[in-house]
Design an enzyme around this catalytic site. Structure first.
Site, PDB file in Angstrom:
ATOM      1  N   GLU A   1      -8.231   0.463   5.004  1.00  8.53           N
ATOM      2  CA  GLU A   1      -8.726  -0.591   4.173  1.00  8.53           C
ATOM      3  C   GLU A   1      -9.859  -1.581   4.709  1.00  8.53           C
ATOM      4  OE1 GLU A   1      -8.601  -1.929   1.172  1.00  8.53           O
ATOM      5  OE2 GLU A   1      -6.869  -1.267  -0.265  1.00  8.53           O
TER       6      GLU A   1
ATOM      7  N   ARG B   1       3.121  -9.792   1.713  1.00  7.00           N
ATOM      8  CA  ARG B   1       2.343  -9.707   2.710  1.00  7.00           C
ATOM      9  C   ARG B   1       0.690  -9.842   2.320  1.00  7.00           C
ATOM     10  NH1 ARG B   1      -0.866  -5.330   1.889  1.00  7.00           N
ATOM     11  NH2 ARG B   1      -0.021  -3.147   0.776  1.00  7.00           N
TER      12      ARG B   1
ATOM     13  N   ASN C   1      -3.203  -8.707   1.275  1.00  5.87           N
ATOM     14  CA  ASN C   1      -3.815  -7.736   1.291  1.00  5.87           C
ATOM     15  C   ASN C   1      -5.328  -8.086   1.221  1.00  5.87           C
ATOM     16  OD1 ASN C   1      -3.309  -4.890   0.361  1.00  5.87           O
ATOM     17  ND2 ASN C   1      -3.979  -5.411  -1.815  1.00  5.87           N
TER      18      ASN C   1
ATOM     19  N   GLU D   1       5.861  -4.717  -4.364  1.00 10.69           N
ATOM     20  CA  GLU D   1       4.986  -4.555  -5.584  1.00 10.69           C
ATOM     21  C   GLU D   1       5.657  -5.167  -6.816  1.00 10.69           C
ATOM     22  OE1 GLU D   1       2.922  -1.059  -6.205  1.00 10.69           O
ATOM     23  OE2 GLU D   1       2.695  -0.651  -3.976  1.00 10.69           O
TER      24      GLU D   1
ATOM     25  N   ASN E   1      -6.403  -7.491  -5.170  1.00 13.74           N
ATOM     26  CA  ASN E   1      -6.961  -6.207  -4.593  1.00 13.74           C
ATOM     27  C   ASN E   1      -8.388  -6.871  -4.528  1.00 13.74           C
ATOM     28  OD1 ASN E   1      -6.706  -3.943  -3.053  1.00 13.74           O
ATOM     29  ND2 ASN E   1      -5.232  -3.235  -4.624  1.00 13.74           N
TER      30      ASN E   1
ATOM     31  N   ASP F   1      -8.844  -0.288  -6.815  1.00 12.51           N
ATOM     32  CA  ASP F   1      -8.435  -1.041  -5.615  1.00 12.51           C
ATOM     33  C   ASP F   1      -9.405  -1.902  -5.069  1.00 12.51           C
ATOM     34  OD1 ASP F   1      -7.324  -1.398  -2.936  1.00 12.51           O
ATOM     35  OD2 ASP F   1      -6.409   0.613  -3.071  1.00 12.51           O
TER      36      ASP F   1
END
Length: 282
Positions: free
Chosen positions: A17, A97, A99, A118, A145, A193
């Site tokens: 990522e 967490r 992202n 999620e 995201n 994303d």
């Protein structure tokens, strides 16, 4: 329309990522969120580095004066040029967490979170400044995201992945308003994303389970598709000389038979013209 890709970094990242071009060092920064790895790659020399983090790390962005700001499981931390670490904002939330994150035109960090399971509405998008100001901009997000700004800074683009949309806001001095859809990804084409905005104001978005990166005009018209062999395409960013090369991160998490390049960093040379990446002012 498709374009050819090359392999920049062959790897087996669990959840690759956050590609970010660090102009000060001429290196690409990227992450393996679940593998707790912070990577760099110098395309001029081929040199790579890897640093282990003590927590899952969602994003790493350059800081003014050197070092990095890290979006970590338990908050946002500052990594100094000498390797020293300190928390800018420490807020552990069980089951949650970090992202994706992005640096705004004013040098503030917009950091996203999500729950590991999620669960709907379990994440946030928060704006942080180097002075320690913390403001939750969007509560009740599910999977925070991609975030990016138009070349003039007047628009902000944002993805909450399960919505299947890329949304656009009016942006002014760290404030956003008038949220509306820019595009909605059709069923069967994957989920949006990470994203980046180019010098023409077009939005490039990676499609998780879509094996592609798409470019949309500021009007929301699809005008380019880069097809890839890796189904879980996670994020993209321009880098290299002239910011003309598009770097794309990928993941292998959850795949029973991942493609050999899943978890690698791919690159499309000469894909377009990116915007300079802002450094965090803190």
């Amino acid at each position: 329309m498709s374009a050819g890709y090359e392999v920049a970094v062959r790897a087996e990242a669990t959840l690759g990522e956050g590609p970010t071009w660090d102009a000060a060092t001429g290196r690409l920064i990227w992450l393996d969120i679940l593998g707790m790895r912070l990577h760099t790659y110098d395309p001029a020399t081929g040199r790579r580095t890897v640093r282990t983090t003590e927590q899952h790390v969602g994003a790493a962005k350059p800081r003014v004066g050197g070092g990095l700001v890290l979006n970590l499981r338990d908050g946002v931390g500052l990594l100094g040029p000498d390797g020293g670490f300190g928390w800018l904002h420490h807020e552990p939330v069980p089951g949650r967490r970090a992202n994706d994150a992005a640096v705004a035109p004013d040098g503030s960090l917009w950091a996203g979170t999500m729950r590991y399971d999620e669960a709907a509405g379990g994440g946030t998008l928060t704006r942080l400044t180097g002075a320690g100001t913390v403001e939750t901009v969007l509560p009740g997000v599910t999977v925070s995201n991609g975030t990016g700004w138009s070349p003039d800074g007047r628009l902000m683009y944002y993805v909450d992945t399960p919505t299947r949309r890329v949304d656009v806001f009016d942006h002014d001095a760290g404030r956003v308003a008038n949220r509306r859809p820019l595009v909605e990804i059709e069923e069967g084409a994957g989920h949006p994303d990470g994203l980046t905005v180019d010098a023409d104001g077009c939005v490039w978005v990676a499609l998780w389970d879509g094996a592609a990166v798409r470019r949309y005009t500021p009007a929301g018209t699809l005008d380019r598709v880069i097809e890839l062999p890796t189904p879980r395409t996670t994020a993209c960013a321009f880098g290299g000389t002239g910011l003309s090369d598009l770097y794309i991160t990928t993941a292998r998490v959850g795949l029973s038979s991942p493609h050999p390049l899943s978890g690698s960093v791919l690159v499309v040379p000469g894909a377009g013209k990116g915007l300079p990446q802002m450094a965090f002012a803190g």
